[in-house]
Scaffold this motif. Structure first.
Motif, PDB file in Angstrom:
ATOM      1  N   SER A 140       0.834  -1.205   0.000  1.00  0.00           N
ATOM      2  CA  SER A 140       0.000   0.000   0.000  1.00  0.00           C
ATOM      3  C   SER A 140       0.869   1.255   0.000  1.00  0.00           C
ATOM      4  O   SER A 140       0.393   2.343  -0.293  1.00  0.00           O
ATOM      5  CB  SER A 140      -0.938  -0.002   1.210  1.00  0.00           C
ATOM      6  N   GLN A 141       2.149   1.084   0.299  1.00  0.00           N
ATOM      7  CA  GLN A 141       3.092   2.211   0.299  1.00  0.00           C
ATOM      8  C   GLN A 141       3.600   2.538  -1.112  1.00  0.00           C
ATOM      9  O   GLN A 141       4.218   3.583  -1.323  1.00  0.00           O
ATOM     10  CB  GLN A 141       4.286   1.904   1.208  1.00  0.00           C
ATOM     11  N   THR A 142       3.350   1.633  -2.078  1.00  0.00           N
ATOM     12  CA  THR A 142       3.768   1.888  -3.461  1.00  0.00           C
ATOM     13  C   THR A 142       2.920   3.026  -4.007  1.00  0.00           C
ATOM     14  O   THR A 142       1.706   3.057  -3.809  1.00  0.00           O
ATOM     15  CB  THR A 142       3.597   0.628  -4.332  1.00  0.00           C
ATOM     16  N   SER A 143       3.553   3.946  -4.689  1.00  0.00           N
ATOM     17  CA  SER A 143       2.837   5.142  -5.147  1.00  0.00           C
ATOM     18  C   SER A 143       1.717   4.798  -6.124  1.00  0.00           C
ATOM     19  O   SER A 143       1.800   3.823  -6.884  1.00  0.00           O
ATOM     20  CB  SER A 143       3.803   6.131  -5.802  1.00  0.00           C
ATOM     21  N   THR A 144       0.701   5.625  -6.083  1.00  0.00           N
ATOM     22  CA  THR A 144      -0.426   5.474  -7.006  1.00  0.00           C
ATOM     23  C   THR A 144       0.071   5.521  -8.441  1.00  0.00           C
ATOM     24  O   THR A 144      -0.360   4.731  -9.287  1.00  0.00           O
ATOM     25  CB  THR A 144      -1.469   6.586  -6.751  1.00  0.00           C
TER      26      THR A 144
ATOM     27  N   MET B  31      -8.073  -3.617  -3.997  1.00  0.00           N
ATOM     28  CA  MET B  31      -7.431  -3.051  -5.175  1.00  0.00           C
ATOM     29  C   MET B  31      -6.686  -1.769  -4.796  1.00  0.00           C
ATOM     30  O   MET B  31      -7.212  -0.912  -4.095  1.00  0.00           O
ATOM     31  CB  MET B  31      -8.478  -2.763  -6.254  1.00  0.00           C
ATOM     32  N   HIS B  32      -5.449  -1.660  -5.272  1.00  0.00           N
ATOM     33  CA  HIS B  32      -4.613  -0.474  -5.016  1.00  0.00           C
ATOM     34  C   HIS B  32      -5.233   0.740  -5.722  1.00  0.00           C
ATOM     35  O   HIS B  32      -5.767   0.614  -6.827  1.00  0.00           O
ATOM     36  CB  HIS B  32      -3.206  -0.744  -5.555  1.00  0.00           C
ATOM     37  N   PRO B  33      -5.162   1.911  -5.108  1.00  0.00           N
ATOM     38  CA  PRO B  33      -5.712   3.119  -5.745  1.00  0.00           C
ATOM     39  C   PRO B  33      -5.161   3.384  -7.153  1.00  0.00           C
ATOM     40  O   PRO B  33      -5.872   3.916  -8.010  1.00  0.00           O
ATOM     41  CB  PRO B  33      -5.318   4.242  -4.784  1.00  0.00           C
TER      42      PRO B  33
END
Length: 102
Positions: free
Chosen positions: A43-47, A87-89
């Motif tokens: 979740s720390q990976t950038s959008t 799902m990631h943003p």
């Protein structure tokens, strides 16, 4: 034979037919259990990083389809079914842009 899994209760599993001739020595179609592939990211990976990754995959699906016979039937809309994680943003951003999510 005891039924080990009910596919209807597990959206991340599905029945899949491996066409005869896909692998050397396998001339008959084989029905098997398959699972959806999932790309997992922090979740720390950038959008923006996730957005660009998902966009690259979706915009190059023909290349992926040509890499292995098992990928030949990949369809964009099918890739949104059976999620095993939130799902990631960045993925949501791409799917909305592509009209695959409302």
């Amino acid at each position: 034979m005891k039924k080990l899994i009910d596919i209807d209760d597990t959206p991340h599993y599905f029945s899949y037919d491996i066409p005869g001739g896909t692998y050397q020595g396998n001339e008959q179609t084989i029905t098997t259990l398959a699972s959806k592939a999932t790309i997992i990211a922090s979740s720390q990976t950038s959008t923006e990083t996730i957005y660009k990754t998902v966009k690259a995959v979706f915009e190059n699906l023909d290349t992926f389809r040509s890499m292995h016979p098992g990928l030949a039937d990949i369809d964009k809309s099918d890739m949104l079914d059976g999620h095993t994680a939130p799902m990631h943003p960045g993925a949501v951003k791409y799917f909305k842009e592509a009209g695959l999510l409302l």
